[in-house]
Design a protein around this motif. Sequence first.
Motif, PDB file in Angstrom:
ATOM      1  N   GLU A 116       0.802  -1.234   0.000  1.00 58.85           N
ATOM      2  CA  GLU A 116       0.000   0.000   0.000  1.00 58.85           C
ATOM      3  C   GLU A 116       0.830   1.277   0.000  1.00 58.85           C
ATOM      4  N   GLY A 117       0.362   2.263  -0.770  1.00 61.38           N
ATOM      5  CA  GLY A 117       0.759   3.650  -0.591  1.00 61.38           C
ATOM      6  C   GLY A 117       2.097   4.116  -1.117  1.00 61.38           C
ATOM      7  N   TRP A 118       2.745   3.385  -1.972  1.00 61.62           N
ATOM      8  CA  TRP A 118       4.078   3.782  -2.441  1.00 61.62           C
ATOM      9  C   TRP A 118       4.011   4.828  -3.542  1.00 61.62           C
ATOM     10  N   SER A 119       5.071   5.623  -3.654  1.00 64.34           N
ATOM     11  CA  SER A 119       5.180   6.622  -4.718  1.00 64.34           C
ATOM     12  C   SER A 119       5.415   5.918  -6.054  1.00 64.34           C
ATOM     13  N   GLN A 120       5.195   6.653  -7.126  1.00 59.05           N
ATOM     14  CA  GLN A 120       5.304   6.066  -8.464  1.00 59.05           C
ATOM     15  C   GLN A 120       6.698   5.514  -8.736  1.00 59.05           C
ATOM     16  N   ASP A 121       7.755   6.179  -8.243  1.00 57.39           N
ATOM     17  CA  ASP A 121       9.108   5.676  -8.482  1.00 57.39           C
ATOM     18  C   ASP A 121       9.316   4.310  -7.821  1.00 57.39           C
ATOM     19  N   CYS A 122       8.651   4.062  -6.695  1.00 60.11           N
ATOM     20  CA  CYS A 122       8.745   2.753  -6.032  1.00 60.11           C
ATOM     21  C   CYS A 122       7.848   1.722  -6.722  1.00 60.11           C
ATOM     22  N   ILE A 123       6.709   2.155  -7.214  1.00 63.24           N
ATOM     23  CA  ILE A 123       5.815   1.251  -7.948  1.00 63.24           C
ATOM     24  C   ILE A 123       6.496   0.767  -9.227  1.00 63.24           C
ATOM     25  N   ASP A 124       7.151   1.696  -9.920  1.00 62.27           N
ATOM     26  CA  ASP A 124       7.821   1.360 -11.186  1.00 62.27           C
ATOM     27  C   ASP A 124       9.210   0.765 -10.983  1.00 62.27           C
ATOM     28  N   GLY A 125       9.834   1.047  -9.858  1.00 66.29           N
ATOM     29  CA  GLY A 125      11.208   0.620  -9.624  1.00 66.29           C
ATOM     30  C   GLY A 125      11.314  -0.431  -8.545  1.00 66.29           C
ATOM     31  N   ASP A 126      12.132  -0.148  -7.556  1.00 66.89           N
ATOM     32  CA  ASP A 126      12.414  -1.112  -6.496  1.00 66.89           C
ATOM     33  C   ASP A 126      12.021  -0.573  -5.128  1.00 66.89           C
ATOM     34  N   LEU A 127      11.793  -1.506  -4.230  1.00 66.49           N
ATOM     35  CA  LEU A 127      11.642  -1.261  -2.805  1.00 66.49           C
ATOM     36  C   LEU A 127      12.731  -2.061  -2.102  1.00 66.49           C
ATOM     37  N   ILE A 128      13.038  -1.694  -0.879  1.00 63.28           N
ATOM     38  CA  ILE A 128      13.984  -2.482  -0.088  1.00 63.28           C
ATOM     39  C   ILE A 128      13.167  -3.388   0.821  1.00 63.28           C
ATOM     40  N   TYR A 129      13.450  -4.685   0.735  1.00 62.19           N
ATOM     41  CA  TYR A 129      12.699  -5.717   1.449  1.00 62.19           C
ATOM     42  C   TYR A 129      13.634  -6.373   2.455  1.00 62.19           C
ATOM     43  N   SER A 130      13.197  -6.437   3.695  1.00 62.84           N
ATOM     44  CA  SER A 130      14.034  -6.986   4.755  1.00 62.84           C
ATOM     45  C   SER A 130      13.202  -7.893   5.652  1.00 62.84           C
ATOM     46  N   VAL A 131      13.740  -9.053   5.973  1.00 63.62           N
ATOM     47  CA  VAL A 131      13.100  -9.976   6.920  1.00 63.62           C
ATOM     48  C   VAL A 131      14.106 -10.262   8.020  1.00 63.62           C
ATOM     49  N   ASN A 132      13.670 -10.074   9.263  1.00 70.69           N
ATOM     50  CA  ASN A 132      14.515 -10.369  10.420  1.00 70.69           C
ATOM     51  C   ASN A 132      13.750 -11.266  11.377  1.00 70.69           C
ATOM     52  N   GLU A 133      14.459 -12.240  11.934  1.00 70.27           N
ATOM     53  CA  GLU A 133      13.841 -13.179  12.874  1.00 70.27           C
ATOM     54  C   GLU A 133      14.706 -13.313  14.111  1.00 70.27           C
ATOM     55  N   SER A 134      14.027 -13.399  15.252  1.00 69.23           N
ATOM     56  CA  SER A 134      14.702 -13.621  16.520  1.00 69.23           C
ATOM     57  C   SER A 134      14.395 -15.027  16.992  1.00 69.23           C
ATOM     58  N   ASP A 135      15.417 -15.863  17.048  1.00 67.76           N
ATOM     59  CA  ASP A 135      15.225 -17.210  17.594  1.00 67.76           C
ATOM     60  C   ASP A 135      14.981 -17.145  19.091  1.00 67.76           C
ATOM     61  N   THR A 136      15.602 -16.185  19.743  1.00 67.53           N
ATOM     62  CA  THR A 136      15.484 -16.042  21.187  1.00 67.53           C
ATOM     63  C   THR A 136      14.081 -15.634  21.613  1.00 67.53           C
ATOM     64  N   ASN A 137      13.503 -14.648  20.929  1.00 64.99           N
ATOM     65  CA  ASN A 137      12.217 -14.097  21.343  1.00 64.99           C
ATOM     66  C   ASN A 137      11.050 -14.509  20.449  1.00 64.99           C
ATOM     67  N   GLY A 138      11.313 -15.279  19.396  1.00 65.53           N
ATOM     68  CA  GLY A 138      10.249 -15.880  18.596  1.00 65.53           C
ATOM     69  C   GLY A 138       9.459 -14.958  17.695  1.00 65.53           C
ATOM     70  N   TRP A 139       9.985 -13.803  17.336  1.00 65.28           N
ATOM     71  CA  TRP A 139       9.263 -12.909  16.439  1.00 65.28           C
ATOM     72  C   TRP A 139       9.892 -12.878  15.054  1.00 65.28           C
ATOM     73  N   ARG A 140       9.098 -12.419  14.094  1.00 65.03           N
ATOM     74  CA  ARG A 140       9.541 -12.263  12.700  1.00 65.03           C
ATOM     75  C   ARG A 140       9.024 -10.916  12.214  1.00 65.03           C
ATOM     76  N   ALA A 141       9.907 -10.090  11.673  1.00 60.41           N
ATOM     77  CA  ALA A 141       9.521  -8.771  11.174  1.00 60.41           C
ATOM     78  C   ALA A 141       9.867  -8.656   9.693  1.00 60.41           C
ATOM     79  N   VAL A 142       8.875  -8.312   8.896  1.00 56.79           N
ATOM     80  CA  VAL A 142       9.076  -8.040   7.477  1.00 56.79           C
ATOM     81  C   VAL A 142       8.927  -6.537   7.295  1.00 56.79           C
ATOM     82  N   GLN A 143       9.979  -5.906   6.770  1.00 56.57           N
ATOM     83  CA  GLN A 143       9.971  -4.456   6.552  1.00 56.57           C
ATOM     84  C   GLN A 143      10.158  -4.164   5.074  1.00 56.57           C
TER      85      GLN A 143
END
Length: 179
Positions: A116-143
């Motif tokens: 949702e909500g990206w500018s045209q340059d991001c729609i037509d080009g690239d975004l930065i995608y990051s996934v981080n997981e904590s084995d210790t605390n059991g969470w997963r974050a997708v940014q």
Amino acid sequence: MAVPASVTTKDMSGTYTLNKTLSDSSQAVLKMQNIGFIVRQAAQYSTVTATLKQYTDDRGVVHLDQDQVSTGGIRNIEERTLDGVSGERTNSIWGKVRGVTRLTKLSELEDDYLKEGWSQDCIDGDLIYSVNESDTNGWRAVQVYGFADVGGERKHVRRVVTTKGEQVEKIRLVYDWKV
């Protein structure tokens, strides 16, 4: 202040200040990630400034380093490579995490909230995608990092979906360009 059009996901280098008025609260996410009360309070009540440095090393690997500081003096440094290779690191806030960061196309994202909500340059080009997981605390974050028109100005935006068990938190963080 608006982010200049010359700043893109190919080079996000610059200094940004979290706009708390335009951003969602990160409190539920930080609590889910087992972040202590004092750090959560600092995040809630202080000014958070992120300095990003994006560069390509001698081996051709693109890096996106972030030095984030709050007025409470809490500093968090994240050094990422945009090569899609998974790695582990120890972070001063989140402890030991493993993650992967890469450039992606909007069409490759699966979660509608992240699309949702990206500018045209991001729609037509690239975004930065990051996934981080904590084995210790059991969470997963997708940014997903990029740019969006927010209130008539181009802003740096991060959309984040964090899960832990059945709990899901979705937030949008909006950053102003700082000269």
